[in-house]
Design an enzyme around this catalytic site. Structure first.
Site, PDB file in Angstrom:
ATOM      1  N   GLN A  30      -5.024  -1.834   9.541  1.00 53.91           N
ATOM      2  CA  GLN A  30      -4.825  -3.101   8.833  1.00 53.91           C
ATOM      3  C   GLN A  30      -5.437  -4.252   9.635  1.00 53.91           C
ATOM      4  O   GLN A  30      -5.170  -4.390  10.832  1.00 53.91           O
ATOM      5  CB  GLN A  30      -3.313  -3.331   8.604  1.00 53.91           C
ATOM      6  N   LYS A  74       0.841  -1.203   0.000  1.00 49.92           N
ATOM      7  CA  LYS A  74       0.000   0.000   0.000  1.00 49.92           C
ATOM      8  C   LYS A  74       0.878   1.256   0.000  1.00 49.92           C
ATOM      9  O   LYS A  74       0.617   2.201  -0.736  1.00 49.92           O
ATOM     10  CB  LYS A  74      -0.934  -0.012   1.232  1.00 49.92           C
ATOM     11  N   ASP A 100     -11.121   2.546   3.821  1.00 47.03           N
ATOM     12  CA  ASP A 100     -11.409   1.114   3.642  1.00 47.03           C
ATOM     13  C   ASP A 100     -12.914   0.885   3.456  1.00 47.03           C
ATOM     14  O   ASP A 100     -13.332  -0.194   3.033  1.00 47.03           O
ATOM     15  CB  ASP A 100     -10.936   0.321   4.876  1.00 47.03           C
TER      16      ASP A 100
END
Ligand code: NAP
Length: 287
Positions: free
Chosen positions: A97, A53, A120
């Site tokens: 994460q 990422k 997200d």
């Protein structure tokens, strides 16, 4: 005739190329977008994803920061950090994460993220807005799959889409997105009886389970589109949930693993981050 291999890698590169130009223009006129990633512990797969990422963000001109916490960080400490980052005007996109260690309630952590920075797309506000077809941050993997289907001009309306797996990060949001596109959607999971009976009805089959080669060629309708989300590691090799080698002779389109859905997921994260900074800028100018 074999299936067309849907290259997520190529489409993701196209999307990143488009984003790079937009971000460069934004940088010149305003400031550099910032993505902050929180990583708890040292799970090797998470380490790989976080690294990927950061690398992809740099490629398009987005600045990214990684904040690390040890495995035994308390939930309160983690949420306190999120609250600080929510208030920080320099942070445009924020994600934690997953997975998190067992002692942390994932939903409480997600709920703590400012929905305007939730790149997200897991915050309940974004989930709800997506369900009703309103503008929202869309979870990156289903968003990537939808973008891949669209770039390959796959017709969705009126098609029977079968999704195997009903997780909050892939299966469920995928079902909502495809319903919004007027597909007929079936969602299968571990309690589904006669999985094969349902998967062989699919015009579009999307598999997100995490079991190597769960889907074999006899479970696929000839001429269908097969999207393999699964990532299964075996002796340094990656395998999908679908038996690619046999299914590619039956399907009309298929995604490989690696090089299919994975790169699309990361591109959509960057897309969402740029979307976040633009929305935040609009809010500022409205005040
Ligand atoms: P998850 O949360 O573990 O969900 C797996 C889903 O599969 C659950 O809904 C589970 O049902 C269902 N399931 C388990 N065994 C099954 C079976 N035998 N038949 C039918 N359904 C079954 O996993 P996830 O986070 O959605 O991820 C799924 C896979 O996609 C993993 O391999 C993951 O690494 C990969 N992934 C890839 C990307 C990417 O960018 N390429 C992104 C995200 C995830 P129950 O809940 O009822 O047990």
């Amino acid at each position: 005739m074999g299936a067309i291999i849907m290259s997520g890698r190529e489409v993701a590169a196209e999307i990143k190329g488009e984003l790079k130009q937009k971000v460069a223009k934004f940088n010149r006129e305003f400031s550099q977008p910032v993505l902050t990633v929180i990583l708890v512990g040292n799970d090797p797969a998470s380490e790989t994803y976080v690294k990927a990422k950061g690398k992809a963000a740099a490629e398009v001109g987005i600045r990214s920061f990684l904040i690390r916490f040890p495995e035994d960080v308390s939930q309160a400490e983690l949420i306190h950090k999120i609250e600080q980052l929510n208030k920080d005007p320099e942070v445009n996109g924020l994600l934690v994460q997953l997975p998190l260690p067992r002692h942390i309630d994932v939903q409480s952590v997600i709920d703590a993220i400012d929905p305007r920075k939730d790149v997200d797309g897991f915050h309940p506000l974004n989930v709800g807005r997506m369900q009703v077809g309103k503008k929202a941050f869309i979870p990156c993997t289903p968003f990537g799959i939808l973008s891949l289907l669209k770039r390959y001009k796959i017709e969705i309306q009126g098609k029977h889409a079968v999704i195997v797996g009903h997780s909050h990060i892939v299966g469920r949001p995928m079902a909502a997105l495809l319903l919004n596109e007027n597909a007929t959607v079936s969602v299968c999971h571990v309690y589904t009886k006669n999985l094969k009976e349902i998967t062989t009805m699919a015009d579009i089959l999307i598999v997100a389970v995490g079991k190597k080669h769960l889907i074999t060629s006899d479970m696929v309708k000839p001429g269908s589109v097969v999207i393999d989300v699964g990532i299964n590691r075996e002796e340094n090799r990656l395998f999908g949930d679908c038996d690619f080698e046999s299914i590619k002779h039956i399907a009309s389109y298929i995604t490989p693993v690696p090089g299919g859905v994975g790169p699309m997921t990361i591109s959509m994260l960057l897309y969402n981050t740029f979307d976040a900074v633009q929305s935040q800028m609009k809010e500022l100018t409205r005040v």
